[in-house]
Design a protein around this motif. Structure first.
Motif, PDB file in Angstrom:
ATOM      1  N   LEU A  51       7.552  -8.068  -3.745  1.00 28.63           N
ATOM      2  CA  LEU A  51       8.675  -7.754  -4.199  1.00 28.63           C
ATOM      3  C   LEU A  51       9.089  -8.111  -5.795  1.00 28.63           C
ATOM      4  CD1 LEU A  51      10.900  -9.018  -0.932  1.00 28.63           C
ATOM      5  CD2 LEU A  51      10.421  -6.803  -1.937  1.00 28.63           C
ATOM      6  N   TYR A  52       8.218  -9.425  -5.973  1.00 29.17           N
ATOM      7  CA  TYR A  52       8.439  -9.860  -7.463  1.00 29.17           C
ATOM      8  C   TYR A  52       7.827  -8.997  -8.395  1.00 29.17           C
ATOM      9  CZ  TYR A  52       8.114 -13.060 -11.439  1.00 29.17           C
ATOM     10  OH  TYR A  52       8.150 -13.546 -12.700  1.00 29.17           O
ATOM     11  N   ILE A  53       6.372  -8.505  -8.093  1.00 26.13           N
ATOM     12  CA  ILE A  53       5.635  -7.791  -9.035  1.00 26.13           C
ATOM     13  C   ILE A  53       5.660  -6.028  -8.711  1.00 26.13           C
ATOM     14  CG2 ILE A  53       4.258  -9.921  -9.361  1.00 26.13           C
ATOM     15  CD1 ILE A  53       2.128  -8.073  -7.642  1.00 26.13           C
ATOM     16  N   ALA A  54       6.545  -5.682  -8.056  1.00 25.86           N
ATOM     17  CA  ALA A  54       6.716  -4.239  -7.829  1.00 25.86           C
ATOM     18  C   ALA A  54       6.792  -3.384  -8.819  1.00 25.86           C
ATOM     19  CB  ALA A  54       7.717  -4.039  -6.797  1.00 25.86           C
ATOM     20  N   PRO A  55       7.912  -4.000 -10.032  1.00 25.76           N
ATOM     21  CA  PRO A  55       8.147  -3.224 -11.308  1.00 25.76           C
ATOM     22  C   PRO A  55       7.104  -3.522 -11.969  1.00 25.76           C
ATOM     23  CG  PRO A  55      10.102  -4.814 -10.872  1.00 25.76           C
ATOM     24  CD  PRO A  55       8.948  -5.122  -9.725  1.00 25.76           C
ATOM     25  N   PHE A  56       6.212  -4.361 -12.218  1.00 26.91           N
ATOM     26  CA  PHE A  56       4.926  -4.630 -12.998  1.00 26.91           C
ATOM     27  C   PHE A  56       3.977  -3.865 -12.529  1.00 26.91           C
ATOM     28  CE2 PHE A  56       6.989  -8.975 -12.923  1.00 26.91           C
ATOM     29  CZ  PHE A  56       7.641  -8.816 -14.386  1.00 26.91           C
ATOM     30  N   MET A  57       3.904  -3.505 -11.147  1.00 25.50           N
ATOM     31  CA  MET A  57       3.043  -2.535 -10.611  1.00 25.50           C
ATOM     32  C   MET A  57       3.215  -1.063 -10.899  1.00 25.50           C
ATOM     33  SD  MET A  57       2.249  -4.462  -6.757  1.00 25.50           S
ATOM     34  CE  MET A  57       0.918  -3.297  -6.438  1.00 25.50           C
ATOM     35  N   ALA A  58       4.447  -0.847 -10.983  1.00 31.79           N
ATOM     36  CA  ALA A  58       4.913   0.614 -11.357  1.00 31.79           C
ATOM     37  C   ALA A  58       4.460   0.745 -12.516  1.00 31.79           C
ATOM     38  CB  ALA A  58       6.386   0.644 -10.974  1.00 31.79           C
ATOM     39  N   SER A  59       4.811  -0.173 -13.691  1.00 38.62           N
ATOM     40  CA  SER A  59       4.547  -0.117 -14.889  1.00 38.62           C
ATOM     41  C   SER A  59       3.086  -0.309 -15.251  1.00 38.62           C
ATOM     42  CB  SER A  59       5.675  -0.824 -15.965  1.00 38.62           C
ATOM     43  OG  SER A  59       5.185  -2.149 -15.658  1.00 38.62           O
ATOM     44  N   GLN A  60       2.203  -0.815 -14.213  1.00 41.61           N
ATOM     45  CA  GLN A  60       0.975  -1.270 -14.511  1.00 41.61           C
ATOM     46  C   GLN A  60       0.794  -2.226 -15.793  1.00 41.61           C
ATOM     47  OE1 GLN A  60      -1.789   1.834 -14.569  1.00 41.61           O
ATOM     48  NE2 GLN A  60      -1.171   2.863 -12.528  1.00 41.61           N
ATOM     49  N   ALA A 120      -2.522  -7.453   4.398  1.00 40.04           N
ATOM     50  CA  ALA A 120      -2.268  -6.414   3.236  1.00 40.04           C
ATOM     51  C   ALA A 120      -0.616  -6.197   3.407  1.00 40.04           C
ATOM     52  CB  ALA A 120      -3.071  -5.120   3.457  1.00 40.04           C
ATOM     53  N   ARG A 121      -0.115  -5.957   2.260  1.00 40.12           N
ATOM     54  CA  ARG A 121       1.401  -5.332   2.195  1.00 40.12           C
ATOM     55  C   ARG A 121       1.480  -4.185   1.148  1.00 40.12           C
ATOM     56  NH1 ARG A 121       5.964  -5.543   5.137  1.00 40.12           N
ATOM     57  NH2 ARG A 121       7.767  -5.403   3.788  1.00 40.12           N
ATOM     58  N   LYS A 122       1.936  -3.092   1.715  1.00 34.43           N
ATOM     59  CA  LYS A 122       2.183  -1.992   0.732  1.00 34.43           C
ATOM     60  C   LYS A 122       3.539  -2.154   0.043  1.00 34.43           C
ATOM     61  CE  LYS A 122      -0.175   1.624   3.517  1.00 34.43           C
ATOM     62  NZ  LYS A 122      -1.331   1.772   2.471  1.00 34.43           N
ATOM     63  N   ILE A 123       3.224  -1.838  -1.339  1.00 36.06           N
ATOM     64  CA  ILE A 123       4.418  -2.166  -2.297  1.00 36.06           C
ATOM     65  C   ILE A 123       5.065  -0.963  -2.796  1.00 36.06           C
ATOM     66  CG2 ILE A 123       5.279  -3.353  -4.275  1.00 36.06           C
ATOM     67  CD1 ILE A 123       4.051  -5.273  -1.953  1.00 36.06           C
ATOM     68  N   THR A 124       6.290  -0.861  -2.538  1.00 41.59           N
ATOM     69  CA  THR A 124       7.336   0.316  -3.077  1.00 41.59           C
ATOM     70  C   THR A 124       8.210  -0.085  -4.196  1.00 41.59           C
ATOM     71  OG1 THR A 124       9.025   0.115  -1.330  1.00 41.59           O
ATOM     72  CG2 THR A 124       7.034   1.560  -0.814  1.00 41.59           C
ATOM     73  N   TYR A 125       8.478   0.779  -4.922  1.00 37.09           N
ATOM     74  CA  TYR A 125       9.552   0.786  -6.029  1.00 37.09           C
ATOM     75  C   TYR A 125      10.127   1.799  -6.399  1.00 37.09           C
ATOM     76  CZ  TYR A 125      11.602  -0.804 -10.579  1.00 37.09           C
ATOM     77  OH  TYR A 125      12.293  -1.326 -11.523  1.00 37.09           O
ATOM     78  N   GLN A 126      11.441   1.571  -6.048  1.00 36.77           N
ATOM     79  CA  GLN A 126      12.390   2.850  -6.095  1.00 36.77           C
ATOM     80  C   GLN A 126      11.941   3.840  -5.484  1.00 36.77           C
ATOM     81  OE1 GLN A 126      12.688   3.584 -10.579  1.00 36.77           O
ATOM     82  NE2 GLN A 126      13.824   1.807 -10.807  1.00 36.77           N
ATOM     83  N   TRP A 127      11.835   3.574  -4.126  1.00 36.42           N
ATOM     84  CA  TRP A 127      11.233   4.773  -3.080  1.00 36.42           C
ATOM     85  C   TRP A 127       9.995   5.318  -3.540  1.00 36.42           C
ATOM     86  CZ3 TRP A 127      14.505   3.496   0.796  1.00 36.42           C
ATOM     87  CH2 TRP A 127      15.750   3.216   0.457  1.00 36.42           C
TER      88      TRP A 127
END
Length: 648
Positions: A51-60, A120-127
């Motif tokens: 939840l915390y790093i989802a935006p950073f993962m989206a922007s890599q 393991a946990r799959k991460i989503t950001y803005q669906w």
């Protein structure tokens, strides 16, 4: 191992098995719970981190991802954290080697294998799926938590096991305590000591066992009491006068010969022979019953007279004649006592006499004294001559002229004997007692004093003087000191047996003194002490105390002159001496007399039943020895095996 201990061990083994199984199940369950907690913890950590790093993962943004992962990884609870993008390509990986704390033992790590789960946990950001986070908890943390839990469980297990063991042990010992008492009963029964359990257990089976054991104890006690009574009856028929209870003619003469001819330690003796005047006329005048009452009264008064004179032998040697053997005394001392005795008898006779009849003197007495050269036959002959003289002359007392008065010992002889005892200048001899296979058992000590010519003189010459000077106890102590000194000089020599007199037994300081003396011996079992049966019967408590002390010190204890005391031998069950020496008067004719043989066999049987060795004294013929061996005697002593020899 005792039955109680076996039961306790069996119960504890079962409990330990159950507890161990329970502990294993609890441990396995704890391990499963710990792994479940680790999975939950890893899953939660992956969720929160995602939840915390989802935006950073989206922007890599790898820098931000690395900062966030390092922040949570540095807490120390994780072994591996990996972040992947949507194409399963790694964005960042943080891991460390398995690190197990030192406080967790290596054997525990080898015994318990823990592989922390990776979640393991799959991460989503803005669906939109942006990647996956893998989190694995640290194995060291898992081992550390599991070891702490195992320690607590083991500690509790040990405490509960020890508590259970103590409680079970106490409970079983309490419940089975009657069996311990039954065991003690059986051991004591084998030693002919009869103990019953007054309190019966409530458990039915145990109560029946105790009741059966008590019944057996009573039955065996009754059997041995009956055996003792039968032997006593036999002794009474063979050796006692049926009317008076005194020694009969055969026993009296045999014991007289034993004391004068063989037991020289009896010392100088005086023989009093009494006769009832005109016994047939008394029977005719007063009737048999009244005359029998008179004879019983005379026997009773004669025993009282003997008590006043010291060591004694009393017997009835015919219908009208009695003898009294005592320590040598002169007529001046004896006459007042005899006058008092005859006066009481005459008074009793006067009470029997009808008013029309004149009472008369009933008793007459003849007196003789032993000599160094003379034997029992001469002593008896002189007493009878004196008695006949008194009868003919109408006297109440007559003393044989050839032995009147005490022997004339000079003051120098008295001083010589006193000095010899005071300086322990006593010459010791010993006679060997051998077992049935002719192996030496011990040497019985005989004390002798050297005369003016430095030659050992017979006891009959000095023992009266020693008694007169009151030095009997001192002489015993001098003999003991010399004997102990010999044992110390000869550690491989023969064991020694020492006779103790009444004076030593009654001395208040003797127990402490003898304890000190025996304490000097490295092997106290090489010395034993013997006490005359009559002395034991007269001072039972003192003898019992001495026997207990000697047993504790490791020294032996025996009864001398066994089998002739009129009160029997019931004292053996409580005294429990190590051995008995049957009186020589019962041994002298054992190869010719069936009554002696039967009586001695009975004495040996009683003693062997309570594990007491039996020895025979004054064995002089092979025929005696053969008879005694056939009677299962344990050892013999006498001139057949050799004369007394000096103790070097």
């Amino acid at each position: 191992m005792s039955l109680v201990n076996q039961l306790i061990a069996a119960v504890l083994a079962v409990l330990i098995g159950l507890a161990s199984g329970t502990l294993f199940i609890m441990s396995d369950s704890g391990k499963s719970m710990l792994l479940s907690q680790l999975r939950s913890h890893a899953q939660d950590s992956a969720t929160h981190l995602g939840l915390y790093i989802a935006p950073f993962m989206a922007s890599q943004d790898n820098a931000a991802i690395e900062t966030a992962v390092n922040a949570i990884f540095d807490s120390g609870f994780y072994q591996r954290i990996e972040v992947e993008n949507a194409d399963n390509q790694p964005l960042f990986l943080k891991k460390t080697e398995t690190d197990i704390p030192e406080r967790v033992p290596s054997w525990f790590v080898e015994l318990i294998h823990i592989e922390p789960p990776s979640m393991a946990r799959k991460i989503t950001y803005q669906w939109r799926h942006v990647g996956t986070i893998h989190v694995q908890s640290r194995a060291g943390y898992a081992y550390e938590r599991f070891w702490e839990a195992a320690q607590k469980a083991l500690t509790l297990f040990v405490i509960l096991s020890l508590t259970a063991a103590a409680l079970i042990s106490l409970l079983l010992r309490y419940l089975l305590s009657p069996l311990k008492k039954v065991e003690h009963q059986a051991v004591m029964l084998a030693q002919k000591t009869y103990i019953e359990q007054p309190t019966l257990p409530k458990t039915r089976e145990l109560r029946r066992v105790v009741e059966a054991m008590n019944a057996m104890v009573r039955q065996v006690k009754t059997m041995f009491d009956e055996q003792s009574r039968n032997i006593e009856e036999l002794r009474g028929m063979a050796y006692q006068d049926s009317l008076t209870g005194l020694a009969n003619q055969r026993a009296s003469l045999a014991q007289l010969q034993e004391r004068i001819d063989y037991d020289r330690d009896f010392g100088p003796a005086t023989l009093l022979m009494f006769r009832i005047r005109s016994l047939a006329e008394l029977n005719r005048r007063y009737g048999e019953d009244n005359t029998n009452h008179l004879i019983k009264f005379i026997a009773t008064e004669l025993d009282k007279l003997g008590q006043q004179l010291g060591k004694r032998l009393i017997g009835r040697i015919s219908g009208s004649e009695f003898l009294l053997l005592t320590e040598r005394s002169n007529l001046d001392r004896i006459k007042p006592l005899i006058d008092s005795f005859t006066s009481r008898v005459n008074t009793h006779m006067a009470n029997m006499t009808p008013s029309a009849c004149e009472p008369c003197a009933v008793m007459t007495c003849g007196i003789s004294h032993s000599t160094e050269q003379g034997g029992s036959a001469q002593l008896l002959s002189h007493a009878r001559l004196a008695l006949n003289h008194a009868d003919i002359e109408g006297l109440e007392i007559s003393e044989h002229s050839g032995t009147d008065g005490l022997p004339s010992h000079s003051q120098t002889w008295h001083q010589h004997i006193a000095a010899a005892i005071s300086n322990s200048q006593i010459f010791l001899q010993y006679q060997t007692l051998v077992d049935s296979e002719s192996h030496p058992v011990h040497g019985e000590i005989f004390a002798r004093i050297l005369d003016e010519d430095n030659q050992p003189c017979p006891a009959v010459r000095f023992i009266g003087v020693v008694r007169e000077l009151g030095l009997l106890a001192a002489m015993d102590r001098a003999v003991i000191q010399r004997a102990i000194a010999h044992l110390q000089r000869s550690p491989q020599g023969i064991s020694l047996g020492i006779n103790l007199g009444q004076e030593s037994l009654m001395a208040d300081d003797f127990p402490a003194w003898i304890g000190t003396q025996i304490g000097q011996l490295e092997h106290p079992e090489r010395i034993s002490f013997e006490i005359n049966e009559t002395v034991i019967m007269n001072h039972t408590e003192r003898a019992q105390a001495l026997r207990t002390q000697l047993k504790a010190l490791g020294a032996g204890f025996g009864v001398d002159n066994f089998g002739i005391h009129p009160q029997g031998f019931s004292y053996l069950y409580s005294l429990k001496p190590d051995y008995l020496k049957i009186d020589g008067s019962l041994i002298r004719e054992i190869d010719m007399n069936d009554e002696d043989r039967f009586f001695v066999r009975s004495l040996i049987g009683v003693a062997h039943n309570i594990h007491i060795s039996v020895y025979a004294e004054h064995v002089e013929r092979e025929s005696q020895l053969s008879q005694l061996i056939s009677l299962d005697i344990d050892g013999t002593q006498g001139y057949l095996h050799g004369k007394p020899i000096p103790l070097s």
